[in-house]
Structure formats: C-alpha cells, structure tokens
Design a protein around this motif. Structure first.
Motif, short mmCIF file in Angstrom:
data_model
loop_
_atom_site.label_atom_id
_atom_site.label_comp_id
_atom_site.label_asym_id
_atom_site.label_seq_id
_atom_site.Cartn_x
_atom_site.Cartn_y
_atom_site.Cartn_z
N ALA A 302 0.61 -1.04 -0.66
CA ALA A 302 0.13 -0.09 0.08
C ALA A 302 0.83 1.88 -0.46
O ALA A 302 0.42 2.30 -0.60
N ARG A 303 2.00 1.29 0.69
CA ARG A 303 2.94 2.27 0.73
C ARG A 303 3.44 2.40 -0.19
O ARG A 303 3.72 3.92 -1.43
N ALA A 304 3.96 1.38 -1.70
CA ALA A 304 5.07 1.64 -3.08
C ALA A 304 3.46 2.01 -3.74
O ALA A 304 3.95 3.12 -4.28
N TRP A 305 2.43 1.61 -3.12
CA TRP A 305 1.42 2.08 -4.66
C TRP A 305 1.45 3.21 -3.84
O TRP A 305 1.08 4.34 -5.26
N ALA A 306 0.75 3.68 -2.72
CA ALA A 306 0.56 5.47 -2.77
C ALA A 306 2.18 6.11 -3.12
O ALA A 306 1.63 7.79 -3.75
N GLY A 307 2.71 6.15 -3.24
CA GLY A 307 3.79 7.08 -4.23
C GLY A 307 4.22 6.85 -5.17
O GLY A 307 6.08 7.17 -5.78
N THR A 308 3.47 5.80 -6.09
CA THR A 308 4.01 5.30 -7.53
C THR A 308 3.47 6.48 -8.51
O THR A 308 2.26 7.21 -8.11
N VAL A 309 4.33 6.43 -9.11
CA VAL A 309 3.54 8.08 -10.47
C VAL A 309 4.53 6.67 -11.47
O VAL A 309 5.04 5.94 -11.84
N CYS A 310 2.67 7.22 -12.80
CA CYS A 310 3.39 6.35 -14.17
C CYS A 310 2.99 7.29 -15.34
O CYS A 310 2.12 8.44 -15.30
N LEU A 311 4.11 7.51 -15.86
CA LEU A 311 3.79 8.10 -17.06
C LEU A 311 2.85 7.36 -17.94
O LEU A 311 3.62 6.16 -18.54
#
Length: 432
Positions: A302-311
């Motif tokens: 959950a923490r990893a997803w919260a900081g993830t960004v996709c271009l």
C-alpha cells in the motif's frame, strides 16, 4: 525547429530499425526483451518462485512485457516509477478460416483490428506477421516481409463519385488478394508452415496480421520528419526501453528513491480488456510479487502504491496544416517541439495539475521542451491506458506522448527529433 541543428539521430535511427523488425506485438516484445538482455536484464517466469535479488528483470506474456530494475538498497515499500505504453496498432488480422476468394481470385479473410484508417490499407503491398502456436503450446514468430497481399481499390472508371467521398464496407471491400486460382482449404497454413520450416500438422493455432512492407524512412527536404508504421505506439515502447536501460545503468550509483518500470501492454486499440491488456491483472500482479519477493507485507504494498507515478506515453495529434479547424485554437502541438502533455477534464486522459508538475519537472531536468494538447470541444477525445491504469491500481498517472500526423494510418508521420526528446524526458522521470 526546421532550421535548427538536429539532435542526436542515433536514437531515431534505432527507432526505424525497431519499427521495421516489429510488425506485430509479439515481435515488438521479443525485440524489446533482446535489448533488455543486452543491458543485463533477465527474464523471470510467472510460474516460478521469485526471489529478492536486485537488478533488471522482465516478464513476457503474449504481446505484453513488464520490465523493472530493483536497485541495491530498495525496500519493500519503495515506490515505482512506471512508463506505460502499448505494443498493438490498428491493422487487418487473419480470420480463423482464412482461405477465401471469388471469381478465380485467391484471397485471405481478415477482420479489422482497432480503429484503422481503412483507406490507408488500399493498394499497399502487405506482408504477414504474428505467431504460430504448436501442439505443445510453444510459439513460433512469423515475419513474411515481402509483397504478399494487396487490397485493390475499385478503379475510378467504375466509381466516378469516389473523390466525392470514399465509403468502404469492412466485410466486402477489405479482403486482400494473394493469387489466382481455386481457393483451397489450408492453403495459407501450408504456406506459412513452409516459410517457417515447420510441419503443418504441428500447427494448432495462430495470431496473424498484415503489415506494410514499405520500410520506415526519414522524410522531407531536410530529413526533419519520419514516416513509418506503428509509431502508435512502438515509438513509446522503444523510448521506454532506452529510458529503462539508462536508469539501470545508473542504478548502482543512485539512491533507490524509486524502482523504474516499463509496462508495455497489448490490446490498447480495442479497449485493453484482456490478460495482456492494461485493464487486466498483469501489471498489478508483477508489482505485488516484486514487493512480496523482497519480504514486503500488504502494508508495504500500500505504501509503495501511494508513492508510485506512471507516465502513460502514447502518441497524440500534431496540428494538421490542412485541417487546423479540427484542433483547439490555443493548443497546436508541432513536430520537433518536444513531447506533449495530454489533458482532458472528463478523464479520457488522466492528467491533472499534480501530474503536470511531475512531467514538467522531468522535462526541465532533461533540458527538453514540451507542449500541451487538449481536444477541440466539438471533436470527441480519444483515450489511452492512462485512465485505466489510474483507476485499476489507484496510482497517480499522467498522459503524455509525441505529436504525430495520420494517427491509425498504415503509415504515420512525426518529427525526427521527437523520439529522442521523449526518451530523454522518460529517462529523467525514471531517475527522479
């Protein structure tokens, strides 16, 4: 920028080679995987147990590829920086019973894939590509790259009003010819078996499509443009591979602020709803397994997803000199003007103000100019894997790309410098 000194064209040279060698999504991911292997990445299989080793890894499934690089020191909750793209393009695909014909013409039955500009497939020399599946479920790539098929247009003498408006019936008018004589069942399969050096009785299935055999090329007085097939969206796949391998090359020296990822999906052109599409579980499964393989918990995930960004990188529309009224008057993206930020407030693109800041910062770090794109209010907006990725995984997603002309044509057009500029932007984004 036509009078300016061109940027390094070696990247665009590589793109032309990649386009020519990748007539199908299956070839595209195989060629991308080969480039990753040269950079030290290794394939991992979904049916095997994954470990916590660092370095570059990738998963292949059909026409999709997910690749990522785990740097030293990455924690289970380390977020991801994702480049999203797709490997498929509109074309003519071979039907399950392919052998057909009429009036002593031998033909191949095809189905229209995606939103193809049908007229661009007329009177064009076509080859066949894709994959054959054998009885043991192994696959064999096929690439017949010579004039084999043709969809002949009706002569103007038999349709005097054709220049007042061409109307093509998908079922009756788009069937290519490939010879003369009586139609024979199994003719195409026997031909492909011979081309591939396989016993015809071993072939249990196929996924085949047509492609233009005209090679991609530089175009224009100053060679400042590129014409070629499948730029939507192999241009982004090629740039994403370059960015990911560059990020991996610097990974040992960088703080592991994020794990760089390339997600190249199939079936974007028909809605992404497949096991290899962006609306399927593949990306989420790969990222979750990466977290858990490094000893992570659901909280770490959950923490990893919260900081993830996709271009989400896909092509967009350059202003058309013959149809400027179809474009938003205040937003006229030009070739060689740098990548475009794609915005639609109705979420056909997933960009918001926060995403704009991420993209602008990446371009600034790379020293790359950029442009904005928004549709004319009277012209319906297309869409991408961006909104699907954002909604399915709950991650911040930004829609970007390169401005082109003739989108969904058998042969598209872009600025010769833009692929290089996009790759630099993506590299800066992954290195954030």
């Amino acid at each position: 920028m036509s009078n300016a000194t061109p940027f390094d064209r070696s990247h665009t040279d590589g793109l032309l080679s990649f386009l020519a060698a990748s007539p199908s999504p299956y070839h595209a991911v195989a060629n991308a995987a080969a480039q990753l292997e040269k950079a030290g990445f290794r394939q991992v299989h979904e049916t095997e147990t994954w470990d916590a080793t660092t370095g570059g890894k990738y998963v292949l499934r059909g026409g999709a590829l997910i690749a990522w690089y785990v740097p030293e020191g990455a924690l289970p909750g380390t977020p991801f920086r994702i480049i999203g793209a797709h490997t498929d393009s509109p074309n003519l695909r071979v039907k399950p019973v392919p052998d057909t014909g009429a009036h002593n013409w031998r033909q191949i039955a095809v189905e229209i894939y995606g939103g193809a500009l049908l007229n661009t497939w007329l009177d064009r020399d076509l080859g066949l590509s894709g994959r054959l599946t054998l009885r043991d479920r192994s696959t064999h790539l096929v690439h017949v790259d010579r004039p084999l098929l043709r969809v002949p247009q009706l002569a103007i003498h038999l349709d005097r009003q054709v220049n007042d408006g061409l109307k093509l019936n998908r079922q009756r008018h788009m069937t290519p010819v490939w010879g003369l004589g009586k139609t024979e069942e199994g003719d195409l399969l026997r031909f492909l078996a011979e081309e591939s050096g396989l016993p015809v009785e071993d072939i249990a299935g196929w996924d085949l499509m047509t492609h233009s055999v005209e090679p991609p090329a530089y175009l224009g007085r100053d060679r400042e443009l590129v014409a070629g097939p499948r730029m939507d969206n192999l241009l982004s796949v090629h740039a994403g591979v370059a960015a990911l391998t560059a990020a991996a090359g610097h990974g040992a020296d960088a703080e592991p602020g994020a794990i760089p990822v390339l997600a190249a999906f199939d079936h974007e052109e028909n809605g992404s709803q497949s096991d290899t599409g962006a609306d399927g579980p593949l990306l989420g499964s790969v990222l979750e397994r990466s977290v858990f393989a490094r000893g992570g918990s659901y909280e770490d995930r959950a923490r990893a997803w919260a900081g993830t960004v996709c271009l989400s990188s896909d092509t967009g529309h350059a202003v058309h000199p013959n149809y400027p009224e179809r474009h938003e008057p205040g937003h006229h993206p030009l070739p060689n003007g740098g990548p475009i930020l794609k915005v639609n407030v109705n979420q056909r693109y997933s960009t918001d103000g926060s995403g704009r800041a991420v993209f602008a910062a990446a371009c600034e770090r790379a020293g790359v100019p950029w442009q904005s794109f928004v549709s004319n209010n009277d012209v319906p907006c297309g869409t991408t894997i961006g909104p699907i990725t954002a909604a399915r995984h709950g991650i911040t997603t930004v829609d970007i790309g390169v401005a082109i002309l003739s989108m969904h044509s058998a042969r598209e057009l872009c600025g010769a410098d833009d692929p290089y500029l996009l790759a630099n932007c993506l590299t800066a984004f992954l290195g954030e």
